[in-house]
Write a protein that holds these residues in place. Structure first.
Motif, PDB file in Angstrom:
ATOM      1  N   GLU A   1      12.768  -0.101  -5.574  1.00 24.62           N
ATOM      2  CA  GLU A   1      13.668  -0.516  -4.512  1.00 24.62           C
ATOM      3  C   GLU A   1      12.934  -0.602  -3.176  1.00 24.62           C
ATOM      4  O   GLU A   1      13.177  -1.508  -2.371  1.00 24.62           O
ATOM      5  N   LEU A   2      12.015   0.329  -2.942  1.00 22.23           N
ATOM      6  CA  LEU A   2      11.225   0.309  -1.706  1.00 22.23           C
ATOM      7  C   LEU A   2      10.364  -0.956  -1.642  1.00 22.23           C
ATOM      8  O   LEU A   2      10.262  -1.591  -0.588  1.00 22.23           O
ATOM      9  N   LYS A   3       9.757  -1.315  -2.756  1.00 26.09           N
ATOM     10  CA  LYS A   3       8.933  -2.534  -2.810  1.00 26.09           C
ATOM     11  C   LYS A   3       9.795  -3.766  -2.538  1.00 26.09           C
ATOM     12  O   LYS A   3       9.379  -4.684  -1.826  1.00 26.09           O
TER      13      LYS A   3
ATOM     14  N   THR B   1       0.828  -1.207   0.000  1.00 24.21           N
ATOM     15  CA  THR B   1       0.000   0.000   0.000  1.00 24.21           C
ATOM     16  C   THR B   1       0.867   1.264   0.000  1.00 24.21           C
ATOM     17  O   THR B   1       2.061   1.220   0.343  1.00 24.21           O
ATOM     18  N   PRO B   2       0.285   2.413  -0.358  1.00 20.24           N
ATOM     19  CA  PRO B   2       1.013   3.686  -0.302  1.00 20.24           C
ATOM     20  C   PRO B   2       1.576   3.980   1.091  1.00 20.24           C
ATOM     21  O   PRO B   2       2.673   4.517   1.216  1.00 20.24           O
ATOM     22  N   SER B   3       0.830   3.611   2.125  1.00 27.13           N
ATOM     23  CA  SER B   3       1.299   3.865   3.493  1.00 27.13           C
ATOM     24  C   SER B   3       2.525   3.005   3.821  1.00 27.13           C
ATOM     25  O   SER B   3       3.428   3.443   4.550  1.00 27.13           O
ATOM     26  N   MET B   4       2.571   1.796   3.271  1.00 26.01           N
ATOM     27  CA  MET B   4       3.734   0.932   3.473  1.00 26.01           C
ATOM     28  C   MET B   4       4.965   1.521   2.788  1.00 26.01           C
ATOM     29  O   MET B   4       6.072   1.487   3.325  1.00 26.01           O
ATOM     30  N   LEU B   5       4.760   2.076   1.597  1.00 20.29           N
ATOM     31  CA  LEU B   5       5.858   2.713   0.867  1.00 20.29           C
ATOM     32  C   LEU B   5       6.386   3.927   1.625  1.00 20.29           C
ATOM     33  O   LEU B   5       7.598   4.128   1.744  1.00 20.29           O
ATOM     34  N   LYS B   6       5.461   4.736   2.159  1.00 17.34           N
ATOM     35  CA  LYS B   6       5.860   5.929   2.914  1.00 17.34           C
ATOM     36  C   LYS B   6       6.629   5.545   4.175  1.00 17.34           C
ATOM     37  O   LYS B   6       7.602   6.207   4.550  1.00 17.34           O
ATOM     38  N   SER B   7       6.194   4.500   4.825  1.00 19.69           N
ATOM     39  CA  SER B   7       6.856   4.037   6.041  1.00 19.69           C
ATOM     40  C   SER B   7       8.271   3.540   5.730  1.00 19.69           C
ATOM     41  O   SER B   7       9.225   3.839   6.464  1.00 19.69           O
ATOM     42  N   GLN B   8       8.409   2.797   4.637  1.00 23.72           N
ATOM     43  CA  GLN B   8       9.718   2.281   4.246  1.00 23.72           C
ATOM     44  C   GLN B   8      10.650   3.410   3.821  1.00 23.72           C
ATOM     45  O   GLN B   8      11.858   3.368   4.065  1.00 23.72           O
TER      46      GLN B   8
END
Length: 296
Positions: A245-247, A124-131
């Motif tokens: 890379e974040l994913k 999710t977008p929130s997971m990407l932002k957290s990472q």
């Protein structure tokens, strides 16, 4: 290394018994041990059940994701481990009772499971932002390690007169106590925020450096005092430039999460239509799925 055993013998005639078609595993002065005897004993052990669980999972994963994992992918992963362990690689394999081919099979299993995680974990977008908060690009640094803070401060004074990498490399060869890196001018292998080998304070100081600069105060770790020089640091940039890379980092993190793996494996096994034919092993997958079909 996985042990193999005969799960069932093909019955040609109803009158032919299982023992009659079972191959001999070993002979002794007290009689022979057949595959069926060995199997009957092994299936009652936890290690035997774990091997069967892995064999079942591998079959299902191969069917579902086999085309997504190539030999080239496995060879690349193998090369990464070989580079990581260097000259001790072969001894590490021996210590774990692994041949090169057996290790490659394990790597393939892991890559297949990784594909299953990718397929079943929604990023999710929130997971990407957290990472992104913890994300740091891959950087390359050199360091000089000494035992005393005063020694480190003296070296920094010398660098303030000539802060070139050439001079830093020269000082590292002369003064660093890190025998593994000093001959290379203190240069370390490249790393990013996912690195788990380096000290957190060391990494924090290294990531904060702009390319071509060095730490002006000693960085203390359990090893001593470090002066760090940034050889290459591309900068963090924008989040949109690092989505892939974040994913990748998120998936790597999920691969280490027991709850996620339990959920993914459960989904994969249910989709794989697994049927346990040995009634004694009907609950072998109970840790992963609520029920497994069985038949005599």
């Amino acid at each position: 290394m996985q042990k193999k055993w005969l799960v069932a013998c093909a019955t040609i005639l109803a009158s032919v018994s299982l023992a009659a078609c079972s191959k001999t595993v070993a002979t002794t002065s007290g009689g022979k041990i057949t595959e069926s005897e060995y199997y009957s004993s092994l299936k009652k052990t936890s290690s035997g059940k774990q091997v069967l669980q892995q064999m079942i999972l591998n079959k299902v994963l191969e069917k579902e994701y086999g085309k997504k994992v190539t030999d080239k992918d496995v060879d690349k992963e193998y090369a990464n481990y070989k580079d990581q362990y260097g000259s001790s690689f072969n001894s590490v394999l021996q210590q774990n009772d692994l041949t090169k081919s057996a290790f490659k099979k394990q790597l393939r299993s892991n890559l297949l499971l990784q594909e299953a995680v990718k397929d079943n974990v929604k990023i999710t977008p929130s997971m990407l932002k957290s990472q992104w908060k913890s994300y740091e690009p891959k950087i390359t640094v050199a360091h000089i390690l000494v035992s005393k803070k005063s020694t480190a401060e003296d070296i920094i004074k010398e660098l303030q007169k000539d802060g070139s990498y050439k001079n830093f490399s020269k000082l590292a060869k002369e003064k660093s106590t890190d025998s593994s890196s000093k001959k290379n001018g203190g240069k370390l292998d490249s790393f990013d925020n996912t690195d788990t080998n380096l000290d957190d304070d060391f990494k924090k100081a290294a990531f904060a450096l702009k390319q071509g600069t060095f730490t002006t105060t000693p960085v203390k770790t359990s090893y001593g005092y470090h002066i760090i020089y940034s050889i290459k640091n591309p900068g963090k940039g924008k989040m949109s430039d690092h989505t892939a890379e974040l994913k990748k980092q998120i998936i790597a993190s999920e691969m280490n999460d027991t709850t996620t793996l339990q959920s993914v494996i459960s989904k994969v096994l249910k989709k794989g239509n697994v049927s346990i034919k040995d009634n004694d092993l009907k609950n072998v997958l109970s840790d992963y799925i609520s029920s497994s079909s069985s038949s005599n």
